[in-house]
Design an enzyme around this catalytic site. Sequence first.
Site, mmCIF file in Angstrom:
data_model
loop_
_atom_site.group_PDB
_atom_site.id
_atom_site.type_symbol
_atom_site.label_atom_id
_atom_site.label_comp_id
_atom_site.label_asym_id
_atom_site.label_seq_id
_atom_site.Cartn_x
_atom_site.Cartn_y
_atom_site.Cartn_z
ATOM 1 N N GLY B 14 -39.269 65.322 -61.602
ATOM 2 C CA GLY B 14 -38.697 64.487 -62.656
ATOM 3 C C GLY B 14 -39.723 63.461 -63.102
ATOM 4 O O GLY B 14 -40.917 63.570 -62.772
ATOM 5 N N PHE B 117 -28.481 47.091 -75.030
ATOM 6 C CA PHE B 117 -27.850 47.828 -73.939
ATOM 7 C C PHE B 117 -27.087 46.824 -73.081
ATOM 8 O O PHE B 117 -27.278 45.608 -73.231
ATOM 9 C CB PHE B 117 -28.930 48.533 -73.108
ATOM 10 C CG PHE B 117 -28.837 50.036 -73.079
ATOM 11 C CD1 PHE B 117 -28.789 50.775 -74.245
ATOM 12 C CD2 PHE B 117 -28.812 50.719 -71.869
ATOM 13 C CE1 PHE B 117 -28.719 52.167 -74.205
ATOM 14 C CE2 PHE B 117 -28.744 52.106 -71.815
ATOM 15 C CZ PHE B 117 -28.694 52.834 -72.984
ATOM 16 N N GLN B 238 -23.184 54.138 -58.554
ATOM 17 C CA GLN B 238 -22.746 53.706 -59.876
ATOM 18 C C GLN B 238 -21.819 54.719 -60.549
ATOM 19 O O GLN B 238 -22.144 55.903 -60.620
ATOM 20 C CB GLN B 238 -23.965 53.492 -60.784
ATOM 21 C CG GLN B 238 -23.588 53.044 -62.194
ATOM 22 C CD GLN B 238 -24.776 52.475 -62.946
ATOM 23 O OE1 GLN B 238 -25.599 53.202 -63.479
ATOM 24 N NE2 GLN B 238 -24.888 51.163 -62.963
ATOM 25 N N HIS B 240 -20.533 55.524 -64.123
ATOM 26 C CA HIS B 240 -20.828 55.205 -65.525
ATOM 27 C C HIS B 240 -19.517 55.102 -66.288
ATOM 28 O O HIS B 240 -18.666 55.975 -66.144
ATOM 29 C CB HIS B 240 -21.720 56.300 -66.123
ATOM 30 C CG HIS B 240 -22.350 55.899 -67.427
ATOM 31 N ND1 HIS B 240 -21.631 55.752 -68.587
ATOM 32 C CD2 HIS B 240 -23.641 55.609 -67.745
ATOM 33 C CE1 HIS B 240 -22.454 55.383 -69.567
ATOM 34 N NE2 HIS B 240 -23.674 55.292 -69.080
ATOM 35 N N LEU B 250 -22.241 62.874 -69.661
ATOM 36 C CA LEU B 250 -22.580 61.490 -69.977
ATOM 37 C C LEU B 250 -22.521 61.222 -71.488
ATOM 38 O O LEU B 250 -23.038 61.987 -72.285
ATOM 39 C CB LEU B 250 -24.001 61.202 -69.469
ATOM 40 C CG LEU B 250 -24.576 59.826 -69.799
ATOM 41 C CD1 LEU B 250 -23.807 58.743 -69.076
ATOM 42 C CD2 LEU B 250 -26.044 59.768 -69.412
ATOM 43 N N GLU B 253 -24.617 54.715 -72.936
ATOM 44 C CA GLU B 253 -24.316 53.316 -73.229
ATOM 45 C C GLU B 253 -24.859 52.928 -74.606
ATOM 46 O O GLU B 253 -24.417 51.972 -75.219
ATOM 47 C CB GLU B 253 -24.991 52.472 -72.130
ATOM 48 C CG GLU B 253 -24.593 51.048 -72.057
ATOM 49 C CD GLU B 253 -25.078 50.436 -70.728
ATOM 50 O OE1 GLU B 253 -24.801 51.018 -69.671
ATOM 51 O OE2 GLU B 253 -25.730 49.388 -70.782
ATOM 52 N N ARG B 284 -22.438 47.847 -66.116
ATOM 53 C CA ARG B 284 -21.659 49.073 -65.952
ATOM 54 C C ARG B 284 -20.542 48.941 -64.925
ATOM 55 O O ARG B 284 -19.454 49.467 -65.111
ATOM 56 C CB ARG B 284 -22.583 50.220 -65.555
ATOM 57 C CG ARG B 284 -23.412 50.675 -66.722
ATOM 58 C CD ARG B 284 -24.329 51.811 -66.344
ATOM 59 N NE ARG B 284 -25.086 52.214 -67.523
ATOM 60 C CZ ARG B 284 -26.092 53.089 -67.501
ATOM 61 N NH1 ARG B 284 -26.460 53.634 -66.360
ATOM 62 N NH2 ARG B 284 -26.715 53.412 -68.617
ATOM 63 N N HIS B 351 -22.437 58.587 -61.336
ATOM 64 C CA HIS B 351 -23.613 58.679 -62.194
ATOM 65 C C HIS B 351 -24.940 58.451 -61.480
ATOM 66 O O HIS B 351 -25.878 59.222 -61.673
ATOM 67 C CB HIS B 351 -23.463 57.654 -63.317
ATOM 68 C CG HIS B 351 -24.580 57.650 -64.322
ATOM 69 N ND1 HIS B 351 -24.918 58.762 -65.053
ATOM 70 C CD2 HIS B 351 -25.424 56.663 -64.722
ATOM 71 C CE1 HIS B 351 -25.935 58.459 -65.848
ATOM 72 N NE2 HIS B 351 -26.276 57.209 -65.664
ATOM 73 N N GLU B 385 -34.939 57.662 -58.219
ATOM 74 C CA GLU B 385 -33.560 57.529 -57.749
ATOM 75 C C GLU B 385 -33.441 57.820 -56.257
ATOM 76 O O GLU B 385 -32.548 57.306 -55.591
ATOM 77 C CB GLU B 385 -32.636 58.450 -58.552
ATOM 78 C CG GLU B 385 -31.158 58.116 -58.363
ATOM 79 C CD GLU B 385 -30.234 58.883 -59.298
ATOM 80 O OE1 GLU B 385 -30.710 59.404 -60.330
ATOM 81 O OE2 GLU B 385 -29.038 58.969 -58.996
ATOM 82 N N ARG B 396 -27.138 49.064 -61.104
ATOM 83 C CA ARG B 396 -28.291 49.247 -61.985
ATOM 84 C C ARG B 396 -27.908 48.958 -63.431
ATOM 85 O O ARG B 396 -26.834 49.337 -63.881
ATOM 86 C CB ARG B 396 -28.805 50.683 -61.888
ATOM 87 C CG ARG B 396 -29.923 50.986 -62.861
ATOM 88 C CD ARG B 396 -30.535 52.337 -62.640
ATOM 89 N NE ARG B 396 -29.694 53.451 -63.027
ATOM 90 C CZ ARG B 396 -29.446 53.826 -64.271
ATOM 91 N NH1 ARG B 396 -29.953 53.146 -65.289
ATOM 92 N NH2 ARG B 396 -28.689 54.874 -64.517
ATOM 93 N N LEU B 402 -35.143 54.859 -66.253
ATOM 94 C CA LEU B 402 -36.373 55.464 -66.789
ATOM 95 C C LEU B 402 -37.557 54.534 -66.539
ATOM 96 O O LEU B 402 -38.669 54.971 -66.257
ATOM 97 C CB LEU B 402 -36.220 55.760 -68.282
ATOM 98 C CG LEU B 402 -35.332 56.965 -68.649
ATOM 99 C CD1 LEU B 402 -35.170 57.082 -70.165
ATOM 100 C CD2 LEU B 402 -35.918 58.266 -68.099
#
Lengths: 231, 584
Positions: B14, B117, B238, B240, B250, B253, B284, B351, B385, B396, B402
């Site tokens: 990733g 955000f 978390q 979401h 998803l 947000e 969140r 999430h 993660e 978070r 990211l």
Amino acid sequence: MRFLIYRYDPDADKTPRMQAYELDGFEDGAMLLDALFRIKAQDETLSFRRSCGEGVCGSDAMNINGRNGLACITPLDSLKEPVEIRPVPGMPVIRDLIVDMEPFYHQYRAVKPWLTVHDPEPEAEFLQSPEQRDQLDGLYECILCGCCSTACPSFWWNPDKFRGPAALLQAWRFLADSRDQATGERLAELEGPYRLFRCHSIMNCVDVCPKGLNPTKAIGHIKQLMLKHLV
Amino acid sequence: MERRHFDTLVIGSGGGGLRAALQLAQGEANVAVVSKVFPTRSHTVAAQGGMNAALANVVPDNWHWHMYDTVKGSDYLGDQDAIEYMCRAASHLVVELEHAGVPFSRLPNGKIYQRPFGGQSQDFGGDQAARTCAAADRTGHAILHTLYQQNIHAKTHFFDEYFAIDLIRDEEDFILGAVVLNIATGEPLLIEAKTTLLATGGVGQLFRTNTNARINTGDGMAMALRAGIPVQDMEFFQFHPTGIAGKGMLITEGVRGEGGYLVNKDGERFMERYAPHAKDLASRDVVSRAIAIEIREGRGCGPDADHVLLKLEHLGPEVIKKRLPGILDMARTFANVDPIKEPIPVFPTAHYTMGGIPTNRFGQVVMPLEHSAEEAIPGLYAVGECACVSVHGANRLGGNSLLDIVVFGRAAGNHIIEFLKENRYHRPMKDEWVERALSRLARWEQSGEGESVDVLRDELQRTMEHYCGVFRTEEVLAEGVEKVKALAKRLDAVRLRDQSKVFNTARIEALELENLVSLGLATVKSALARQESRGAHSRMDYPDRDDERWMKHSLYFEDGRVEYKPVRTKPMSVDTFPPKPRVY
């Protein structure tokens, strides 16, 4: 609902076969991938790739009733029975619905799909107007699922020489990027009778792209740009 | 068995793994990236809304405000040295990504587009900031593909579709690489490496309804546990606020960032009651709890009153098509609604794993050893993660994941380059260490009648959802611990019917299930132990945050022990943000 699925395990089978499955009681809006999960719960030997389940990772490309698509965004109620599922065509089968994608990835790497800038970089971002950025829409979204290239007769005949629609879409993604400075090199790489010019505008790629992208149009743009560079 | 040798073995492809690999390959290290899927299938590809950096392209901003928001968002469990490091690095690293080719959306002046955000403010809790750099609502895709492309260019060695079995740890606690499995052939391979970086992502598959890919089974965290390394803060998972109701996909947000909002069955903008200032752009954990309360108190929508609605049709087709094209597709495909005309039914959905393998801000894996509570394990790194730096603490902020992977992927790459200068040769490898890893594979060669992987995984996911969800109590958690323990026992009786060597996905799922079960236990046990409410961990029997007793990180060990270590409250250069009541 009836399914006919291509099965082949080189460890156990001499030749490929089609295996029938029947399942009922799907929820409204269930996708083909949901059905494959339920089949696998009954018969764990059925092998296929999958990951995100929402059409963004590009793992679960397969040939569904004769047409390439992603299992995770193909609604079951859109499919005629029996649903015939095969691996994407033209690629060596490893097992069941899993093919060796290396010829496809090879062509992707061959177009040098990375931004190339020769000038020194500024401290801040390169400036790019919204209109210049709009040129990348319909190109950068490619998920490399391979539905297009493996639906392309030109790619079936010459997978080693013809770049194929997915790789050419990426070639254009960088040619179209106002920041990229390798136009000459990129065009030179695509010269000759095969790499680009094996495309005969059959447009299977456009027909099957699960993200609604248009490789044929991108290929047309490359050809036009080549012509412009010649004169 | 075949052996390969590299300076660095990166497990996971990733954004974290690929950013580290790029730093290493460009630094002339010989780097191998092992991934159980082709790199662009990694779950970073599904990140939507964007990446935080105080570029101030839209409204005034600076890294210090970003740091404040992140500390507050973490409910004061985040380590402030790491948070300062991340927020200070952010702007430079976004620019670096842009130079590498990421097709960020643009503002009229040609700069990177930024959107508001949740949990973002100007001037330490003032007006809403716009800090999230976006490529429409496909930012993760744009970043992951760019990083993969740059790695091809840098000639990184890729081992695509190889599954990591276990780490090799020698008597002096050095990590010497890992045994991996070539999925296509079924053959094991020993990769000897002077340094190993875990970047295997989170463990969202612990919960039945989740926003995560099927591959998110916490493989690296479980490997660390088996190597004797604890996992940190696993009780913080978390949810979401806006997964598609009943399905889990998803909905970014960014929808609320662009001006969308939530309503209950009376059409009320209920977030105004829970977060008068930030409303729909509160953190969140706050928004997820608010939705859960609305539904519990009978104000949910639909025939079963089991979701709320996310309204965005007022944004108009232009904004939706331009800024949220992925959401438009997703809602049409999976929720059967057209967001241009009607709202999207949403529900809090599992999430993100805030917890993970404990590391310092250089990406080194740290644990209590002889000399201190945070001693580095030589040769082992973790980022993203699967790691717990901890920059996210108990909750978070959107847009910080990211950022986390890019910042610490790069930092770990840099630290590894230094480590390699001091550790130039491979250390001796003993067969018995390799055998230990291989025994994990041998166990699955037993055939005959037994339980199925599928049934057990399903039960685990239902158990975690029921016993370790948004709201928790002692009684329910204690029952959850017993349930997961019982599942762990049943795992011994699972048998594979598929014994083929060739691309045996059933075997991979069995190995993943082992990982899931051990992390399920880690999560529910850590949750039972923490007697307070903080961030995503809401205990109805302990409704308040208790800084005196609980402002500390949990460390769960494989033998079931839970220990604690202090939060690093001292930043690198600025003053500490002391804990205060968290209101939005």
